[in-house]
Structure formats: structure tokens, C-alpha cells
Motif scaffolding. Sequence first.
Motif, PDB file in Angstrom:
ATOM      1  N   LEU A 186       0.608  -1.523  -0.139  1.00  0.00           N
ATOM      2  CA  LEU A 186       0.112   0.146   0.289  1.00  0.00           C
ATOM      3  C   LEU A 186       0.988   1.129   0.145  1.00  0.00           C
ATOM      4  CD1 LEU A 186      -2.846   1.903   0.299  1.00  0.00           C
ATOM      5  CD2 LEU A 186      -2.343   0.607   2.622  1.00  0.00           C
ATOM      6  N   LEU A 187       2.176   1.127   0.817  1.00  0.00           N
ATOM      7  CA  LEU A 187       2.796   2.385   0.913  1.00  0.00           C
ATOM      8  C   LEU A 187       3.551   2.808  -0.713  1.00  0.00           C
ATOM      9  CD1 LEU A 187       4.197   4.959   2.894  1.00  0.00           C
ATOM     10  CD2 LEU A 187       5.550   3.064   3.387  1.00  0.00           C
ATOM     11  N   PHE A 188       3.965   1.718  -1.281  1.00  0.00           N
ATOM     12  CA  PHE A 188       4.615   2.199  -1.918  1.00  0.00           C
ATOM     13  C   PHE A 188       3.465   2.654  -3.529  1.00  0.00           C
ATOM     14  CE2 PHE A 188       5.310  -0.066  -6.747  1.00  0.00           C
ATOM     15  CZ  PHE A 188       7.095   0.600  -6.554  1.00  0.00           C
ATOM     16  N   HIS A 189       2.440   1.809  -3.063  1.00  0.00           N
ATOM     17  CA  HIS A 189       1.443   2.799  -4.330  1.00  0.00           C
ATOM     18  C   HIS A 189       1.124   3.557  -3.984  1.00  0.00           C
ATOM     19  CE1 HIS A 189       1.550  -2.378  -5.525  1.00  0.00           C
ATOM     20  NE2 HIS A 189       1.217  -1.548  -6.490  1.00  0.00           N
ATOM     21  N   PHE A 190       1.136   4.237  -2.309  1.00  0.00           N
ATOM     22  CA  PHE A 190       0.279   5.576  -1.939  1.00  0.00           C
ATOM     23  C   PHE A 190       1.895   6.819  -2.749  1.00  0.00           C
ATOM     24  CE2 PHE A 190       1.522   8.873   0.958  1.00  0.00           C
ATOM     25  CZ  PHE A 190       0.050   9.343   0.884  1.00  0.00           C
ATOM     26  N   LEU A 191       3.618   5.728  -2.828  1.00  0.00           N
ATOM     27  CA  LEU A 191       4.618   6.621  -2.972  1.00  0.00           C
ATOM     28  C   LEU A 191       4.527   6.673  -4.676  1.00  0.00           C
ATOM     29  CD1 LEU A 191       7.678   4.787  -1.100  1.00  0.00           C
ATOM     30  CD2 LEU A 191       6.201   7.783  -0.730  1.00  0.00           C
TER      31      LEU A 191
END
Length: 208
Positions: free
Chosen positions: A181-186
Motif C-alpha cells: 500500500l505504501l509503495f503504491h501510495f508513493l
Amino acid sequence: MGEIRLEINELIEDLKFDEKGLIPVIVQDYKTGKVLMHAYMNEEALKKTIETGEAWYYSRSRRTLWHKGETSGNYQKVVDIAVDCDKDTLLLLVEQIGVACHTGNFSCFYRSLKGGASFIFHLENLLRERKKTLPENSYSAKLFREGKEKILQKLGEESIETIIAGMNGKKDEFIYEASDLLFHFLVSLIEENVEFREIIEELIRRHK
């Protein structure tokens, strides 16, 4: 005891410059608290910093003053100057315009023994480079090529998977999905031309 406010002349006269007339300076972003760089000042650089409100340093290799951002545009607007207890080190609190490091990283301290928050900024810069160069066999480049709709779709999918993992109560599974989730948020931030630092600044504003 509280902080002691110093007058400019008192500040300069009280400092312990080394035998070469230099004093080390730690530079910190005033919004995020992140340490940006380490440099040196002589008395002239310190005076110009105070007079102009922008950071000036002394280059030991070139043996001359340099105005941070003069060639790159990445200026440092000085918010405050603090002195350590031994009076032999300065702490510069600045508003960093652009990035502090010549490598393109926000901070010169982007490498860490244990990773940590600095890795987020490193990953952010890496993803920005992926969007610019769109290399083959890169998952993030593939997302950027597919565009905003696909990126936001993946962000939604990862959000749902993270929620499901949390509902299942399995810590390892939750960490795995939250990382996705954090990766795709970035990736979504970069697609929207938003810096992660701006998210931090908004959180700081809300906290205040």
C-alpha cells in the motif's frame, strides 16, 4: 531552563572557531526535523547568512565562500541559528527549497545502517527517476506508462487487501500488504506531482 536568546555580536564573539577559523554546522529542515547536511562556516559566512537570511558556507576544498543554491536553485532560507553547549558547533534550522543533496536526495543523509525514514525519501527519488526514464522490466515504470487510472486502481486494491489483512489479525500478512500500500501510495503521489515531504508538512500543520 528555557532557551537563551542571543544577540548577533554576542553570538559571533562567543563562538569557538577552530585553528583555521572554521566552525562545523549541522543543517536541519525546520518542518520535518530531518538533518539535511553537515558543512562549515567561517565568521564571514556566518555574517552573510545572518544578513541575507540564506545559508552561506565555507568550502574547505575550494577555500572560498559558497552560497547554498546559487547554481542549483536549492536555497536554504534560515529560520533560526542555535549554538551547542560547548559553543563549537552551530545548528541551522532552514526551510529547504528543493533538495539539499547534490545527488538529488532531499537530505545528504539518505543512506542508513538500519534503513528507517530516510529510505522513504530514497525510494521516492528512485520512483521519480523511474517515471522520468521508464526503464524496461520495471514494475513502477509499467504503472507510470499505464497512467493515473491504473495507478489509482492499484492503490484502491492494495487498500482493500491491507484492510482484509488487518481484519484477519495476522501481523506478518498486514505488514506485507501495508508495504504494498505504501509503495503504491508513493507512486500515486509522484503521478500527482506531490512530494512526500508535503504530506508530512500537512500532518505537522494539523498537529499544531
